[in-house]
Design an enzyme around this catalytic site. Structure first.
Site, PDB file in Angstrom:
ATOM      1  N   ARG A  10     -29.843 -96.475 -61.155  1.00 27.49           N
ATOM      2  CA  ARG A  10     -29.626 -95.405 -60.185  1.00 27.49           C
ATOM      3  C   ARG A  10     -30.880 -95.080 -59.375  1.00 27.49           C
ATOM      4  NH1 ARG A  10     -29.625 -92.073 -57.004  1.00 27.49           N
ATOM      5  NH2 ARG A  10     -28.173 -90.364 -56.607  1.00 27.49           N
ATOM      6  N   LYS A  11     -32.057 -95.311 -59.949  1.00 26.87           N
ATOM      7  CA  LYS A  11     -33.339 -95.018 -59.288  1.00 26.87           C
ATOM      8  C   LYS A  11     -33.379 -93.575 -58.769  1.00 26.87           C
ATOM      9  CE  LYS A  11     -34.431 -99.783 -57.870  1.00 26.87           C
ATOM     10  NZ  LYS A  11     -33.162-100.481 -58.148  1.00 26.87           N
ATOM     11  N   PHE A  12     -33.244 -92.636 -59.689  1.00 29.10           N
ATOM     12  CA  PHE A  12     -33.337 -91.225 -59.316  1.00 29.10           C
ATOM     13  C   PHE A  12     -34.691 -90.952 -58.661  1.00 29.10           C
ATOM     14  CE2 PHE A  12     -30.372 -91.270 -62.941  1.00 29.10           C
ATOM     15  CZ  PHE A  12     -29.292 -90.598 -62.384  1.00 29.10           C
ATOM     16  N   ASN A  43     -32.965 -95.189 -64.712  1.00 25.52           N
ATOM     17  CA  ASN A  43     -34.343 -95.300 -64.244  1.00 25.52           C
ATOM     18  C   ASN A  43     -34.617 -94.310 -63.127  1.00 25.52           C
ATOM     19  OD1 ASN A  43     -32.840 -96.586 -62.279  1.00 25.52           O
ATOM     20  ND2 ASN A  43     -34.127 -98.403 -62.166  1.00 25.52           N
TER      21      ASN A  43
END
Length: 252
Positions: free
Chosen positions: A92-94, A120
């Site tokens: 998701r690469k918040f 992540n």
């Protein structure tokens, strides 16, 4: 003699439950391969997950690219993961403030917290993003495999320091190499192919021997070279065997 510790030994040196679980899966299944299933059809993803499941330790997803997502997706994928004993990593690469990422992780249509084992995040917002994702099993993006990436140098060093200060939440990194001497921190590396090179959009590819053998990364992430192969299962077996061989050679 290498001073590289075995995955099994490292499982006893970390207090992070998900890291312990992953190390044991890797040792038991003899695989340090993660496949990135970046497909846009839900049924295709589930079918490929079932087919490739025996070869992998982690399945990486991008749930927001599914064109036919339904709320039952997570439940179906979890059953496949339990059947083949692999972990689910939602890439998701918040990258927002703590309150926002907490809602993105737990709420909305995807309900990522209900089915993903690992997520992540970028470290750009600062440690508040780790607080917002407390309770998740988090990887921090310390380096990226794309040409011209800004994730390097001082930024990378700061990410490592932030991760090591929060071992109860952060279980490792997305990186190109081993960055931390803490044995419980797991390093995942994307952009891996049997032959080096790059694609038209700036993705750079490195070899298994470079990533696992020389750079001492733990888990290789492979996407199109497996998913677009004439026989993805056979290609996954090739990658699994080569990556495990590189790990064992480096551990001698």
């Amino acid at each position: 003699m290498s001073d590289r510790l075995s995955y099994l030994k490292r499982s006893s040196l970390t207090l992070h439950p998900m890291a312990q679980r992953l190390f044991k899966i890797m040792e038991d299944k003899r695989t340090n391969l993660s496949v990135a299933l970046d497909v846009t059809n839900q049924n295709q993803l589930l079918e490929m997950a079932d087919d490739l499941g025996p070869e992998i330790c982690v399945l990486k997803t991008h749930v927001d690219i599914l064109e036919d997502f339904t709320p039952s997706f997570g439940e179906h994928l979890r059953k496949i993961a339990e059947k083949h004993r692999f972990l689910i990593f939602e890439d998701r690469k918040f990258a927002d403030i703590g309150q926002t990422v907490s809602l993105q992780y737990r709420k909305g249509i995807y309900r990522i917290a209900d089915w993903a084992d690992i997520v992540n995040a970028h470290a750009i917002p600062g440690p508040g993003i780790i607080e917002g994702l407390k309770g998740a099993n988090l990887l921090l993006l310390a380096e990226m495999s794309s040409s011209g990436t800004l994730a390097k140098g001082t930024y990378t060093r700061n990410v490592v320091a932030m991760a090591e200060a929060h071992p109860e939440t952060v279980m490792g990194f997305i990186s190109l190499r081993k960055l931390s001497e803490q044995p419980g921190m797991i390093h995942f590396t994307p952009g891996v192919k049997l032959q080096p090179g790059k694609d038209a959009l700036g993705q750079r590819y490195r070899t298994i021997d470079e990533i696992v053998g020389k750079n001492l990364s733990d888990v290789i992430i492979v996407g199109r070279d497996i998913t677009h192969a004439p026989n993805p299962k056979e290609q996954a077996i090739v990658y699994r065997e080569k990556a495990w061989e590189a790990y064992e050679k480096a551990a001698r």
